[in-house]
Structures are given as structure tokens and as C-alpha cells.
Design a protein around this motif. Structure first.
Motif, PDB file in Angstrom:
ATOM      1  N   SER A 100      31.058  75.269  34.130  1.00  0.00           N
ATOM      2  CA  SER A 100      32.243  74.778  33.417  1.00  0.00           C
ATOM      3  C   SER A 100      33.514  74.988  34.229  1.00  0.00           C
ATOM      4  O   SER A 100      34.511  74.283  34.041  1.00  0.00           O
ATOM      5  CB  SER A 100      32.382  75.478  32.062  1.00  0.00           C
ATOM      6  OG  SER A 100      32.816  76.817  32.232  1.00  0.00           O
ATOM      7  N   GLY A 101      33.502  75.991  35.119  1.00  0.00           N
ATOM      8  CA  GLY A 101      34.687  76.307  35.901  1.00  0.00           C
ATOM      9  C   GLY A 101      35.672  77.179  35.157  1.00  0.00           C
ATOM     10  O   GLY A 101      36.705  77.560  35.693  1.00  0.00           O
ATOM     11  N   VAL A 102      35.349  77.506  33.901  1.00  0.00           N
ATOM     12  CA  VAL A 102      36.228  78.352  33.088  1.00  0.00           C
ATOM     13  C   VAL A 102      35.498  79.643  32.748  1.00  0.00           C
ATOM     14  O   VAL A 102      34.369  79.611  32.244  1.00  0.00           O
ATOM     15  CB  VAL A 102      36.647  77.633  31.785  1.00  0.00           C
ATOM     16  CG1 VAL A 102      37.513  78.555  30.926  1.00  0.00           C
ATOM     17  CG2 VAL A 102      37.385  76.341  32.104  1.00  0.00           C
ATOM     18  N   LYS A 103      36.132  80.766  33.029  1.00  0.00           N
ATOM     19  CA  LYS A 103      35.519  82.055  32.754  1.00  0.00           C
ATOM     20  C   LYS A 103      35.241  82.199  31.257  1.00  0.00           C
ATOM     21  O   LYS A 103      36.110  81.954  30.425  1.00  0.00           O
ATOM     22  CB  LYS A 103      36.443  83.179  33.223  1.00  0.00           C
ATOM     23  CG  LYS A 103      35.838  84.566  33.088  1.00  0.00           C
ATOM     24  CD  LYS A 103      36.789  85.610  33.610  1.00  0.00           C
ATOM     25  CE  LYS A 103      36.205  87.000  33.457  1.00  0.00           C
ATOM     26  NZ  LYS A 103      37.137  88.043  33.948  1.00  0.00           N
ATOM     27  N   GLY A 104      34.010  82.611  30.931  1.00  0.00           N
ATOM     28  CA  GLY A 104      33.656  82.829  29.533  1.00  0.00           C
ATOM     29  C   GLY A 104      33.257  81.572  28.788  1.00  0.00           C
ATOM     30  O   GLY A 104      33.059  81.616  27.574  1.00  0.00           O
ATOM     31  N   VAL A 105      33.129  80.463  29.508  1.00  0.00           N
ATOM     32  CA  VAL A 105      32.728  79.207  28.874  1.00  0.00           C
ATOM     33  C   VAL A 105      31.510  78.648  29.607  1.00  0.00           C
ATOM     34  O   VAL A 105      31.534  78.489  30.826  1.00  0.00           O
ATOM     35  CB  VAL A 105      33.865  78.166  28.895  1.00  0.00           C
ATOM     36  CG1 VAL A 105      33.378  76.834  28.308  1.00  0.00           C
ATOM     37  CG2 VAL A 105      35.073  78.672  28.125  1.00  0.00           C
ATOM     38  N   SER A 106      30.449  78.369  28.853  1.00  0.00           N
ATOM     39  CA  SER A 106      29.240  77.806  29.438  1.00  0.00           C
ATOM     40  C   SER A 106      28.952  76.440  28.815  1.00  0.00           C
ATOM     41  O   SER A 106      29.392  76.142  27.697  1.00  0.00           O
ATOM     42  CB  SER A 106      28.056  78.741  29.212  1.00  0.00           C
ATOM     43  OG  SER A 106      27.879  79.003  27.824  1.00  0.00           O
ATOM     44  N   ILE A 107      28.207  75.640  29.549  1.00  0.00           N
ATOM     45  CA  ILE A 107      27.872  74.293  29.073  1.00  0.00           C
ATOM     46  C   ILE A 107      26.450  74.318  28.507  1.00  0.00           C
ATOM     47  O   ILE A 107      25.527  74.819  29.146  1.00  0.00           O
ATOM     48  CB  ILE A 107      27.956  73.269  30.219  1.00  0.00           C
ATOM     49  CG1 ILE A 107      29.379  73.237  30.802  1.00  0.00           C
ATOM     50  CG2 ILE A 107      27.558  71.886  29.732  1.00  0.00           C
ATOM     51  CD1 ILE A 107      29.511  72.347  32.018  1.00  0.00           C
ATOM     52  N   ILE A 108      26.290  73.769  27.303  1.00  0.00           N
ATOM     53  CA  ILE A 108      24.956  73.650  26.721  1.00  0.00           C
ATOM     54  C   ILE A 108      24.680  72.174  26.436  1.00  0.00           C
ATOM     55  O   ILE A 108      25.598  71.396  26.165  1.00  0.00           O
ATOM     56  CB  ILE A 108      24.821  74.480  25.424  1.00  0.00           C
ATOM     57  CG1 ILE A 108      25.846  74.040  24.377  1.00  0.00           C
ATOM     58  CG2 ILE A 108      24.984  75.962  25.719  1.00  0.00           C
ATOM     59  CD1 ILE A 108      25.687  74.737  23.035  1.00  0.00           C
ATOM     60  N   THR A 109      23.430  71.806  26.513  1.00  0.00           N
ATOM     61  CA  THR A 109      23.047  70.418  26.268  1.00  0.00           C
ATOM     62  C   THR A 109      22.197  70.339  25.000  1.00  0.00           C
ATOM     63  O   THR A 109      21.180  71.038  24.877  1.00  0.00           O
ATOM     64  CB  THR A 109      22.254  69.855  27.453  1.00  0.00           C
ATOM     65  OG1 THR A 109      23.044  69.995  28.644  1.00  0.00           O
ATOM     66  CG2 THR A 109      21.930  68.386  27.238  1.00  0.00           C
TER      67      THR A 109
ATOM     68  N   GLU B 256      23.840  65.260  24.350  1.00  0.00           N
ATOM     69  CA  GLU B 256      25.287  65.503  24.377  1.00  0.00           C
ATOM     70  C   GLU B 256      25.587  66.913  24.872  1.00  0.00           C
ATOM     71  O   GLU B 256      24.806  67.842  24.669  1.00  0.00           O
ATOM     72  CB  GLU B 256      25.873  65.310  22.978  1.00  0.00           C
ATOM     73  CG  GLU B 256      25.812  63.891  22.454  1.00  0.00           C
ATOM     74  CD  GLU B 256      26.449  63.794  21.080  1.00  0.00           C
ATOM     75  OE1 GLU B 256      27.526  63.187  20.995  1.00  0.00           O
ATOM     76  OE2 GLU B 256      25.867  64.338  20.113  1.00  0.00           O
ATOM     77  N   LYS B 257      26.738  67.060  25.505  1.00  0.00           N
ATOM     78  CA  LYS B 257      27.160  68.363  26.020  1.00  0.00           C
ATOM     79  C   LYS B 257      28.114  69.050  25.045  1.00  0.00           C
ATOM     80  O   LYS B 257      28.932  68.401  24.396  1.00  0.00           O
ATOM     81  CB  LYS B 257      27.846  68.205  27.378  1.00  0.00           C
ATOM     82  CG  LYS B 257      26.904  67.832  28.503  1.00  0.00           C
ATOM     83  CD  LYS B 257      27.636  67.781  29.826  1.00  0.00           C
ATOM     84  CE  LYS B 257      26.687  67.433  30.975  1.00  0.00           C
ATOM     85  NZ  LYS B 257      27.400  67.374  32.267  1.00  0.00           N
ATOM     86  N   ARG B 258      27.989  70.352  24.962  1.00  0.00           N
ATOM     87  CA  ARG B 258      28.899  71.171  24.180  1.00  0.00           C
ATOM     88  C   ARG B 258      29.345  72.350  25.040  1.00  0.00           C
ATOM     89  O   ARG B 258      28.708  72.687  26.048  1.00  0.00           O
ATOM     90  CB  ARG B 258      28.228  71.677  22.902  1.00  0.00           C
ATOM     91  CG  ARG B 258      27.905  70.596  21.891  1.00  0.00           C
ATOM     92  CD  ARG B 258      29.187  70.018  21.291  1.00  0.00           C
ATOM     93  NE  ARG B 258      28.878  69.057  20.241  1.00  0.00           N
ATOM     94  CZ  ARG B 258      28.739  67.770  20.432  1.00  0.00           C
ATOM     95  NH1 ARG B 258      28.817  67.273  21.676  1.00  0.00           N
ATOM     96  NH2 ARG B 258      28.494  66.948  19.429  1.00  0.00           N
ATOM     97  N   TYR B 259      30.437  72.985  24.657  1.00  0.00           N
ATOM     98  CA  TYR B 259      31.005  74.075  25.431  1.00  0.00           C
ATOM     99  C   TYR B 259      31.046  75.343  24.574  1.00  0.00           C
ATOM    100  O   TYR B 259      31.703  75.383  23.535  1.00  0.00           O
ATOM    101  CB  TYR B 259      32.405  73.695  25.919  1.00  0.00           C
ATOM    102  CG  TYR B 259      32.378  72.462  26.790  1.00  0.00           C
ATOM    103  CD1 TYR B 259      32.194  72.553  28.157  1.00  0.00           C
ATOM    104  CD2 TYR B 259      32.487  71.186  26.214  1.00  0.00           C
ATOM    105  CE1 TYR B 259      32.140  71.418  28.951  1.00  0.00           C
ATOM    106  CE2 TYR B 259      32.438  70.055  26.999  1.00  0.00           C
ATOM    107  CZ  TYR B 259      32.262  70.169  28.367  1.00  0.00           C
ATOM    108  OH  TYR B 259      32.194  69.044  29.149  1.00  0.00           O
TER     109      TYR B 259
END
Length: 226
Positions: free
Chosen positions: A160-169, A174-177
Motif C-alpha cells: 500500500s505504501g502507507v505504514k499500518g495499511v495493508s491491501i486485501i482482495t 475487489e480491493k480493500r484497505y
């Protein structure tokens, strides 16, 4: 009236006695010198006068010879005990097998043992490094929280490029954060969001609540120490 030219003829510098000046290259004056060992050598004037060169090289050869012929077997140098001689390195220095107090063995040249440059297999340096890290760890810890960890950037493998944020599918593709924050070893889930911006905002709000108090407290303590 012109400046008098310095004449070093007959003067002695260490083991060297100046015989005569020789042709110079450039601006540096050079002198032919006779060493106490009988050899002759050419030395620049600056190296004579500042004590950089005091022999034809025989002093260094004598030191090397002495360190190479000395039997160091059984002797102790710091944490190292000499076991046996292994041979001679390319630089003509004797190499010794040594056993360290930590149990490891290592190969060390005689000059490094005799000069005190090497006193362990490397474990002493590691231990010193750990001690420094431990001291820094203690100084930067507030109520059990290592503050520098709170301000680290996102890991390079964070998609994600953001600390503490992961990408789930999702199953639909669809993608969620998913946002989370960790404090004192406990991970707090902040929610799952449709956009990265929403997840990032949730993370920043959580940092204000869970991280900022410790960061501010460390700053206050540093100002107090100054």
C-alpha cells in the motif's frame, strides 16, 4: 638580502646521517643519507625534518623480524590465547591460530597481536555494539515503548505504501484497505476501507491517540536533560 638556503649536510636524523643534496624533482629538496646499518637512501627534506623517515627501512624490517621470530605459543592477548603458528602471510608476517574466550578460533598476524590491535575473535566488538544498542534502547524507551519504532517509515514490502495499511482482495476480486496500529505489542484493528485515503486517515488519527503521547514525552525528557 635573500633567505639563507638550509644545509642539512652532516646532520643526523634517527639512524640517518645526511651526506649531500641530490637533484630535486619539482620543488622538493632531496638528500642522500647513510644509515647506521651501512645502506644509503635518498630522503625528501620534509620527511627528514618532521621525523617521518629515520632509517633506510631497516628499523621496520627489524621489527618485522622480531615479531616473526618470537614464539607466541601459549601467550594471552586480551581474550585470545595463542595455540600455534600456522605459517607466514603474503606480507611476510607470521600468522597464529588463536582461541578466544568465547570458544571461537581465529587466525591473527603477529604484529596485530603484539600491538594490541586484535584482542578477540570479533566477539568483543559485537559485545560492545550490543552494549551501545542496549543503552540507546533504554534511553529511547518510554513506559516500555521504544519511541523510534513509532516513527519508522513503511516497510519496503508494504504494497500500500502507507505504514499500518495493508491491501486485501475480496472473493469478488475487489480491493480493500485494512488499517491497524500496534502499541506495546498489541495490534489494534482500525477497520477496512474502500479507499487508501480513508485507511490512511484512520491510521493518522490512531497515531495521534496511541503514538504521539510517547513521542511528545520523549521530547520533553530530552529537553529536560539538556
Amino acid at each position: 638580502m635573500g633567505r639563507k638556503i638550509l644545509d642539512l649536510t652532516g646532520q643526523k636524523y634517527g639512524r640517518l646521517t645526511v651526506i649531500e643534496e641530490v637533484a630535486r624533482k619539482g620543488y622538493t629538496r632531496k638528500w642522500l643519507c647513510r644509515c647506521e646499518c651501512g645502506n644509503e637512501t635518498i630522503v625528501t627534506q620534509p620527511n627528514l625534518r618532521n621525523g617521518h623517515t629515520t632509517s633506510c627501512g631497516c628499523v621496520q624490517r627489524e621489527k618485522t623480524s622480531k615479531s616473526n621470530t618470537a614464539d607466541l605459543t601459549g601467550k594471552k592477548f586480551g581474550k585470545l590465547k595463542v595455540v600455534k603458528r600456522l605459517g607466514t602471510a603474503k606480507n611476510r608476517k607470521a600468522v597464529w591460530l588463536c582461541k578466544c574466550e568465547c570458544g571461537n578460533t581465529t587466525e591473527v598476524q603477529s604484529d596485530k597481536l603484539l600491538s594490541g590491535e586484535t584482542t578477540s575473535c570479533g566477539c568483543a566488538r559485537v559485545e560492545a555494539g550490543k552494549a551501545v544498542q542496549q543503552t540507546l534502547h533504554e534511553e529511547l524507551t518510554i513506559d516500555g515503548v521504544v519511541v523510534p519504532y513509532l516513527t519508522r517509515k513503511a516497510r519496503s514490502d508494504n504494497r500500500s505504501g502507507v505504514k499500518g495499511v495493508s491491501i486485501i482482495t475480496l472473493k469478488s476480486g475487489e480491493k480493500r484497505y485494512k488499517a491497524h496500529i500496534t502499541i506495546k505489542g498489541k495490534t489494534i484493528h482500525l477497520g477496512t476501507f474502500e479507499t487508501l485515503e480513508e485507511a490512511e486517515q484512520a491510521r493518522k488519527k490512531a497515531e495521534e491517540v496511541y503514538h504521539k503521547p510517547y513521542i511528545n514525552k520523549l521530547k520533553e525528557e530530552k529537553r529536560h536533560d539538556e
